[in-house]
Design a protein around this motif. Structure first.
Motif, PDB file in Angstrom:
ATOM      1  N   THR A 264     -18.951  18.415  30.220  1.00 28.09           N
ATOM      2  CA  THR A 264     -19.314  17.177  30.619  1.00 28.09           C
ATOM      3  C   THR A 264     -19.624  16.281  29.328  1.00 28.09           C
ATOM      4  O   THR A 264     -19.033  15.190  29.256  1.00 28.09           O
TER       5      THR A 264
ATOM      6  N   ARG B 109     -32.667  16.301  38.761  1.00 31.49           N
ATOM      7  CA  ARG B 109     -31.533  16.897  39.629  1.00 31.49           C
ATOM      8  C   ARG B 109     -31.890  16.321  41.067  1.00 31.49           C
ATOM      9  O   ARG B 109     -32.679  16.097  41.517  1.00 31.49           O
TER      10      ARG B 109
ATOM     11  N   PHE C 138     -28.010  15.048  39.254  1.00 32.81           N
ATOM     12  CA  PHE C 138     -27.651  14.101  38.412  1.00 32.81           C
ATOM     13  C   PHE C 138     -26.230  14.089  38.128  1.00 32.81           C
ATOM     14  O   PHE C 138     -25.559  15.047  38.257  1.00 32.81           O
ATOM     15  N   SER C 139     -25.712  12.780  38.052  1.00 33.89           N
ATOM     16  CA  SER C 139     -24.222  12.492  37.829  1.00 33.89           C
ATOM     17  C   SER C 139     -23.857  12.744  36.451  1.00 33.89           C
ATOM     18  O   SER C 139     -24.676  12.755  35.578  1.00 33.89           O
ATOM     19  N   GLU C 140     -22.856  12.597  36.141  1.00 36.47           N
ATOM     20  CA  GLU C 140     -22.233  12.666  34.779  1.00 36.47           C
ATOM     21  C   GLU C 140     -22.498  11.632  34.238  1.00 36.47           C
ATOM     22  O   GLU C 140     -23.099  11.489  33.018  1.00 36.47           O
TER      23      GLU C 140
ATOM     24  N   GLN D 157     -25.358   9.861  34.763  1.00 38.27           N
ATOM     25  CA  GLN D 157     -26.679   9.795  34.258  1.00 38.27           C
ATOM     26  C   GLN D 157     -27.124  10.690  33.082  1.00 38.27           C
ATOM     27  O   GLN D 157     -27.679  10.244  32.382  1.00 38.27           O
TER      28      GLN D 157
END
Length: 140
Positions: free
Chosen positions: A19, A97, A99-101, A103
């Motif tokens: 990521t 957690r 969490f998004s990419e 974030q």
């Protein structure tokens, strides 16, 4: 930007590294399975701008890795149960957690932007001037 990811779960660490590579072109990410290996990586290579670590804040705070990362000016992000419960109160940046990419990338960019010249601890709170004045002028 050099990044360090130290997590016990190699699949999660690899996913985070992928990521970061996609979201931060040119970033170089080193992976470690624990804080001891992360310390060895810091000794062997260039200083990471940001480190994402699975560590309890009270254990990490006095560690050799914490001292080394602070010397290097590395931004620190803690992750995990203990970090989510006590990390922010101890003055650390915490990635909660799930969490998004977005974030993850935002947390890394923010930690990298403030890393140089700062420690992980917030500045001490100062007493208001009015309080100090009353204290000095009160009869004793």
């Amino acid at each position: 930007m050099r990044l360090l990811v130290a997590l016990r779960d190699p699949l999660v660490a690899a996913d985070i590294a992928e990521t970061l590579a996609q979201g931060l072109p040119g970033a170089e990410t080193s992976l470690a399975r624990d804080c001891a290996q992360a310390l060895a990586l810091c000794a062997a290579g260039a200083a990471p701008a940001v480190a994402i670590l699975a560590a309890a804040p009270e254990t990490f705070a006095g560690s050799a890795l914490a001292r080394r990362l602070e010397e290097l000016g590395t931004g620190i992000i803690l992750i995990g149960d203990a970090a989510e419960e006590r990390g922010e109160a101890a003055g650390y940046r915490v990635l909660h957690r799930p969490f998004s990419e977005a974030q993850l990338l935002q947390a890394v960019q923010a930690a990298g932007a403030v890393a140089k010249g700062r420690t992980h601890r917030p500045a001490p709170l100062l007493r208001p001037t009015a309080f100090r004045w009353r204290r000095r002028t009160s009869p004793g």
